[in-house]
Design an enzyme around this catalytic site. Structure first.
Site, mmCIF file in Angstrom:
data_model
loop_
_atom_site.group_PDB
_atom_site.id
_atom_site.type_symbol
_atom_site.label_atom_id
_atom_site.label_comp_id
_atom_site.label_asym_id
_atom_site.label_seq_id
_atom_site.Cartn_x
_atom_site.Cartn_y
_atom_site.Cartn_z
ATOM 1 N N PHE A 96 0.886 -1.170 0.000
ATOM 2 C CA PHE A 96 0.000 0.000 0.000
ATOM 3 C C PHE A 96 0.926 1.223 0.000
ATOM 4 O O PHE A 96 1.856 1.287 0.796
ATOM 5 C CB PHE A 96 -0.890 -0.024 1.245
ATOM 6 C CG PHE A 96 -1.917 1.062 1.249
ATOM 7 C CD1 PHE A 96 -3.132 0.876 0.622
ATOM 8 C CD2 PHE A 96 -1.663 2.267 1.881
ATOM 9 C CE1 PHE A 96 -4.083 1.894 0.616
ATOM 10 C CE2 PHE A 96 -2.612 3.284 1.877
ATOM 11 C CZ PHE A 96 -3.829 3.087 1.245
ATOM 12 N N ASP A 120 2.949 -4.939 8.551
ATOM 13 C CA ASP A 120 1.717 -4.149 8.455
ATOM 14 C C ASP A 120 0.551 -5.147 8.394
ATOM 15 O O ASP A 120 0.462 -5.953 7.457
ATOM 16 C CB ASP A 120 1.778 -3.278 7.187
ATOM 17 C CG ASP A 120 0.538 -2.405 7.005
ATOM 18 O OD1 ASP A 120 -0.551 -2.814 7.457
ATOM 19 O OD2 ASP A 120 0.647 -1.341 6.369
ATOM 20 N N ARG A 143 -12.452 -5.317 -6.195
ATOM 21 C CA ARG A 143 -12.056 -5.911 -4.917
ATOM 22 C C ARG A 143 -13.288 -6.233 -4.092
ATOM 23 O O ARG A 143 -14.173 -5.393 -3.923
ATOM 24 C CB ARG A 143 -11.227 -4.881 -4.139
ATOM 25 C CG ARG A 143 -9.810 -5.277 -3.892
ATOM 26 C CD ARG A 143 -9.022 -4.240 -3.123
ATOM 27 N NE ARG A 143 -9.764 -3.316 -2.279
ATOM 28 C CZ ARG A 143 -9.279 -2.784 -1.157
ATOM 29 N NH1 ARG A 143 -8.088 -3.117 -0.726
ATOM 30 N NH2 ARG A 143 -9.982 -1.915 -0.467
HETATM 31 C C1 LIG Z 1 -1.753 -2.000 4.100
HETATM 32 C C2 LIG Z 1 -2.157 -0.610 4.462
HETATM 33 N N1 LIG Z 1 -1.314 0.180 5.168
HETATM 34 C C3 LIG Z 1 -1.668 1.443 5.499
HETATM 35 C C4 LIG Z 1 -2.896 1.951 5.156
HETATM 36 C C5 LIG Z 1 -3.327 3.374 5.449
HETATM 37 O O1 LIG Z 1 -2.887 3.863 6.582
HETATM 38 P P1 LIG Z 1 -3.531 5.128 7.325
HETATM 39 O O2 LIG Z 1 -4.288 4.543 8.482
HETATM 40 O O3 LIG Z 1 -2.363 5.924 7.737
HETATM 41 O O4 LIG Z 1 -4.414 5.834 6.362
HETATM 42 C C6 LIG Z 1 -3.800 1.160 4.470
HETATM 43 C C7 LIG Z 1 -5.130 1.718 4.130
HETATM 44 O O5 LIG Z 1 -5.977 1.145 3.540
HETATM 45 C C8 LIG Z 1 -3.419 -0.129 4.098
HETATM 46 O O6 LIG Z 1 -4.258 -0.905 3.399
#
Ligand SMILES: Cc1ncc(COP(=O)(O)O)c(C=O)c1O
Length: 403
Positions: free
Chosen positions: A135, A204, A378
């Site tokens: 992402f 993540d 999706r």
């Molecule tokens: C894998 C992943 N990381 C980070 C984020 C976004 O992070 P934030 O909470 O900072 O908007 C997303 C948002 O969909 C995501 O899918």
């Protein structure tokens, strides 16, 4: 011609046998088939009443007293402990607050500092590996973290990590489940390859927490982050979380050492002394309204086993793929989600040439998924509230829309 009655009957049987089916009552839903819980989870019925109480009574009547009396001050670690069992963590290792992006920054810079502090014989490492398919926010933040720490950033496919991680690598940032394809990466084996090379693993969990077992403690993950607005149903912009493994906490040197992470926050000292434990991951005043909405949302997990959720998630995605194969003819879509269970998260992504237009038409007909640039439809499957009848209907409407 697809055998519609057979699939409808099967859906009804599967719903009747589904031990999680009754959880749907705990969410505010209508006749729409909601397959976008991997973007924004549905509203749990207990949240509006709690938010009302937080606003009217805790804020409106108790005012400043609520920091103590309503447990506002300790909410980040209390709610972190509520999330912990869902991601396989013992208490005292997760704090809730800030966005995922901010927590990626804390975790990644913190990981490089942990490796570089020389206290465990690992120093001179100046490379960060990052999932090239991530992402985007994780990639942007990783680039900034690399610049700040004097590291080189190397984007690569997660499968390339075991061959690429080496004596120069300080930390590796990976996604547990890919946000586009729904591919589940092998957290245990990648973490162990990263450790074998003497580096730290940062995961993540945005697309896995609440959808499948993660096993943070069991697999020795070093640091992890995740959002709470997808499968944890915390609401739009609900705060994210940071996991720092217990034995690393006393060396975790946050790049954002705000006053909430101070050992004596109300001592108002001009010099910084970090609090012990997970509290070091805090920064500034928490967003109490969102945080307590999240706390109410997490109550739906009472007595729910994440293994049962995973089993249903796989059954839902299997059934969806089967229904799509039956209803969508002529090679109009191609699944880019792995068919092997060990490689599948809780979503199905279908490549379709005019995906943006197709998704608009699906939404008009009461089937809500989302579109990801340039050609991906999706569909997210939240086992707490999606049923097999929803799955059959979504595939049927997709077939009719494309037909
Ligand atoms: C894998 C992943 N990381 C980070 C984020 C976004 O992070 P934030 O909470 O900072 O908007 C997303 C948002 O969909 C995501 O899918």
């Amino acid at each position: 011609m697809p055998d519609v009655p057979e699939l409808r009957e099967r859906a009804a049987e599967l719903d009747a046998a589904d031990e999680l089916a009754k959880l749907r009552e705990q969410f505010v839903l209508d006749e729409v088939v909601y397959l976008d819980g991997n973007s924004l989870g549905a509203l749990p019925v207990g949240v509006p009443g709690r938010v009302d109480d937080v606003v009217r009574r805790q804020w409106g009547e108790l005012r400043i007293r609520s920091w103590e009396e309503s447990g506002w001050w300790t909410a980040p670690e209390r709610i972190g402990d509520r999330i912990a069992p869902l991601v396989g963590a013992a208490p005292g290792q997760i704090v809730v607050g800030d966005s995922t992006s901010v927590n990626v920054f804390k975790a990644l810079v913190g990981a490089v500092r942990l490796v570089g502090d020389g206290r465990d014989g690992r120093s001179g490492r100046n490379e960060i590996l990052v999932d090239a398919t991530t992402f985007p926010t994780d990639g942007y933040i990783a680039a900034s973290a690399a610049r700040l720490t004097g590291c080189e950033l190397r984007p690569l496919e997660p499968a390339e990590v075991p061959g690429a991680v080496g004596p120069r690598t300080a930390a590796v940032l990976l996604n547990h489940v890919d946000y586009r394809t729904g591919r589940l990466h092998d957290l245990p084996s990648l973490t162990s390859a990263i450790h074998d090379a003497g580096a730290l693993a940062v995961w993540d969990l945005c697309h896995s927490a609440g959808a499948l077992p993660v096993g943070l403690d069991e697999h020795g993950v070093d640091l992890a982050v995740g959002c709470t607005y997808k499968y944890l149903n915390g609401g739009p912009g609900s705060p994210a979380y940071l996991y720092v493994r217990g034995d690393l906490q006393d060396r975790f040197d946050s790049p954002l050492p705000g006053w909430n992470s101070h050992a004596d926050p109300f001592g108002m000292s001009p010099s910084y002394a970090p609090a012990p434990g997970a509290l070091r991951g805090r920064v500034g005043t928490p967003d109490i309204l969102s945080m307590l909405a999240l706390e109410a949302a997490l109550e739906v997990w009472e007595d729910v086993s994440i293994d049962a959720v995973r089993a249903k998630s796989l059954a839902l995605t299997d059934f969806f793929l089967e229904c799509v194969a039956a209803y969508v003819t002529g090679g109009r879509v191609e699944s880019i989600t792995p068919s092997a269970h060990a490689e599948r998260g809780s979503q199905v992504a279908l490549r379709c040439p005019d995906a943006g237009e197709v998704m608009k038409r699906l939404i008009e007909r009461g089937v809500v998924g989302d579109f990801r640039h340039p050609d991906v439809l999706r569909f997210g499957f939240t086992p707490l509230y999606v049923g097999f009848g929803d799955v059959e209907r979504a595939a049927r409407v997709l077939g009719e829309t494309l037909g």
